[in-house]
Design a protein around this motif. Sequence first.
Motif, PDB file in Angstrom:
ATOM      1  N   THR A 114       0.837  -1.195   0.000  1.00  0.00           N
ATOM      2  CA  THR A 114       0.000   0.000   0.000  1.00  0.00           C
ATOM      3  C   THR A 114       0.872   1.246   0.000  1.00  0.00           C
ATOM      4  N   ASP A 115       0.578   2.161  -0.927  1.00  0.00           N
ATOM      5  CA  ASP A 115       1.250   3.452  -0.929  1.00  0.00           C
ATOM      6  C   ASP A 115       0.214   4.524  -0.611  1.00  0.00           C
ATOM      7  N   ALA A 116       0.632   5.772  -0.517  1.00  0.00           N
ATOM      8  CA  ALA A 116      -0.289   6.855  -0.142  1.00  0.00           C
ATOM      9  C   ALA A 116      -1.429   7.006  -1.141  1.00  0.00           C
ATOM     10  N   ASP A 117      -1.144   6.846  -2.434  1.00  0.00           N
ATOM     11  CA  ASP A 117      -2.193   6.997  -3.444  1.00  0.00           C
ATOM     12  C   ASP A 117      -3.218   5.870  -3.371  1.00  0.00           C
ATOM     13  N   GLY A 118      -2.768   4.646  -3.097  1.00  0.00           N
ATOM     14  CA  GLY A 118      -3.660   3.493  -3.075  1.00  0.00           C
ATOM     15  C   GLY A 118      -4.281   3.176  -1.730  1.00  0.00           C
ATOM     16  N   ALA A 119      -3.826   3.814  -0.653  1.00  0.00           N
ATOM     17  CA  ALA A 119      -4.329   3.505   0.692  1.00  0.00           C
ATOM     18  C   ALA A 119      -5.848   3.618   0.803  1.00  0.00           C
ATOM     19  N   PRO A 120      -6.498   4.628   0.225  1.00  0.00           N
ATOM     20  CA  PRO A 120      -7.956   4.680   0.327  1.00  0.00           C
ATOM     21  C   PRO A 120      -8.647   3.470  -0.321  1.00  0.00           C
ATOM     22  N   PHE A 121      -8.115   2.972  -1.442  1.00  0.00           N
ATOM     23  CA  PHE A 121      -8.682   1.786  -2.091  1.00  0.00           C
ATOM     24  C   PHE A 121      -8.756   0.634  -1.103  1.00  0.00           C
ATOM     25  N   TRP A 122      -7.640   0.390  -0.402  1.00  0.00           N
ATOM     26  CA  TRP A 122      -7.578  -0.734   0.535  1.00  0.00           C
ATOM     27  C   TRP A 122      -8.408  -0.458   1.783  1.00  0.00           C
TER      28      TRP A 122
ATOM     29  N   ARG B  18      -9.809  -1.794 -15.181  1.00  0.00           N
ATOM     30  CA  ARG B  18      -9.603  -3.242 -15.161  1.00  0.00           C
ATOM     31  C   ARG B  18      -8.776  -3.589 -13.938  1.00  0.00           C
ATOM     32  N   LEU B  19      -9.283  -4.553 -13.172  1.00  0.00           N
ATOM     33  CA  LEU B  19      -8.643  -4.966 -11.933  1.00  0.00           C
ATOM     34  C   LEU B  19      -8.175  -6.415 -12.043  1.00  0.00           C
ATOM     35  N   VAL B  20      -7.041  -6.719 -11.460  1.00  0.00           N
ATOM     36  CA  VAL B  20      -6.502  -8.075 -11.444  1.00  0.00           C
ATOM     37  C   VAL B  20      -6.952  -8.756 -10.156  1.00  0.00           C
ATOM     38  N   GLY B  21      -7.334 -10.016 -10.253  1.00  0.00           N
ATOM     39  CA  GLY B  21      -7.750 -10.762  -9.067  1.00  0.00           C
ATOM     40  C   GLY B  21      -7.921 -12.229  -9.388  1.00  0.00           C
TER      41      GLY B  21
ATOM     42  N   GLU C 110     -13.337  11.560 -14.881  1.00  0.00           N
ATOM     43  CA  GLU C 110     -12.789  10.320 -15.442  1.00  0.00           C
ATOM     44  C   GLU C 110     -12.277   9.397 -14.334  1.00  0.00           C
ATOM     45  N   PRO C 111     -12.780   8.153 -14.273  1.00  0.00           N
ATOM     46  CA  PRO C 111     -12.240   7.207 -13.285  1.00  0.00           C
ATOM     47  C   PRO C 111     -10.841   6.754 -13.705  1.00  0.00           C
ATOM     48  N   ARG C 112     -10.023   6.392 -12.702  1.00  0.00           N
ATOM     49  CA  ARG C 112      -8.670   5.939 -13.021  1.00  0.00           C
ATOM     50  C   ARG C 112      -8.223   4.862 -12.043  1.00  0.00           C
ATOM     51  N   PHE C 113      -7.473   3.933 -12.573  1.00  0.00           N
ATOM     52  CA  PHE C 113      -6.866   2.876 -11.781  1.00  0.00           C
ATOM     53  C   PHE C 113      -5.653   2.402 -12.546  1.00  0.00           C
ATOM     54  N   PRO C 114      -4.515   2.279 -11.900  1.00  0.00           N
ATOM     55  CA  PRO C 114      -4.302   2.437 -10.469  1.00  0.00           C
ATOM     56  C   PRO C 114      -4.382   3.891 -10.038  1.00  0.00           C
ATOM     57  N   PRO C 115      -4.604   4.102  -8.734  1.00  0.00           N
ATOM     58  CA  PRO C 115      -4.700   5.469  -8.211  1.00  0.00           C
ATOM     59  C   PRO C 115      -3.386   6.218  -8.421  1.00  0.00           C
ATOM     60  N   ARG C 116      -3.510   7.503  -8.703  1.00  0.00           N
ATOM     61  CA  ARG C 116      -2.328   8.352  -8.885  1.00  0.00           C
ATOM     62  C   ARG C 116      -2.708   9.794  -8.607  1.00  0.00           C
ATOM     63  N   PRO C 117      -1.731  10.637  -8.361  1.00  0.00           N
ATOM     64  CA  PRO C 117      -2.031  12.004  -7.938  1.00  0.00           C
ATOM     65  C   PRO C 117      -2.641  12.884  -9.022  1.00  0.00           C
ATOM     66  N   CYS C 118      -2.330  12.616 -10.284  1.00  0.00           N
ATOM     67  CA  CYS C 118      -2.749  13.518 -11.355  1.00  0.00           C
ATOM     68  C   CYS C 118      -3.617  12.779 -12.373  1.00  0.00           C
ATOM     69  N   CYS C 119      -4.675  13.443 -12.837  1.00  0.00           N
ATOM     70  CA  CYS C 119      -5.558  12.872 -13.855  1.00  0.00           C
ATOM     71  C   CYS C 119      -4.816  12.787 -15.194  1.00  0.00           C
TER      72      CYS C 119
ATOM     73  N   ARG D 166     -14.205   0.774  -4.448  1.00  0.00           N
ATOM     74  CA  ARG D 166     -14.195   2.160  -4.921  1.00  0.00           C
ATOM     75  C   ARG D 166     -12.990   2.366  -5.813  1.00  0.00           C
ATOM     76  N   VAL D 167     -13.156   3.259  -6.781  1.00  0.00           N
ATOM     77  CA  VAL D 167     -12.042   3.631  -7.647  1.00  0.00           C
ATOM     78  C   VAL D 167     -11.864   5.138  -7.585  1.00  0.00           C
TER      79      VAL D 167
END
Length: 138
Positions: free
Chosen positions: A6-14, A94-97, A32-41, A23-24
Amino acid sequence: MLTPVTDADGAPFWGYARQGELRVQACADCGEPRFPPRPCCPHCQSFAAEWRRTEGHGRIWSYVLPHPPLLPDYAEQAPYNVVVVELADAPRIRLVGNVVAEAGARLDSVAPERIRIGARVRVVFTDDGLPQWVLERP
């Protein structure tokens, strides 16, 4: 079992996943939705972001059935599936699982021949908040 980094950008996802919510991240300016999470659109370059709840339904976009050699933590469950799920309400996401029989089930709990591209799935969560997928038509 491996756990996600987990990093700061992805912590809310987890954090949301531990609460049983998928949530994305989305741009708060262009939407616009984005994944993986990142600071800038990547679409409008805004730094404004929000976390949107998804319905947790999707379809298998791609998959693989790993066979040995594998990571030691997963060797006893081989062969198992690794899927890429395209979300129904955010098709660019698209999510991996893994597809499992029920939340928290072993990775080999669904027969490999039942996995196919286009199969509809819905999200479930382990007790630790790891998203997994179950087939909508068992």
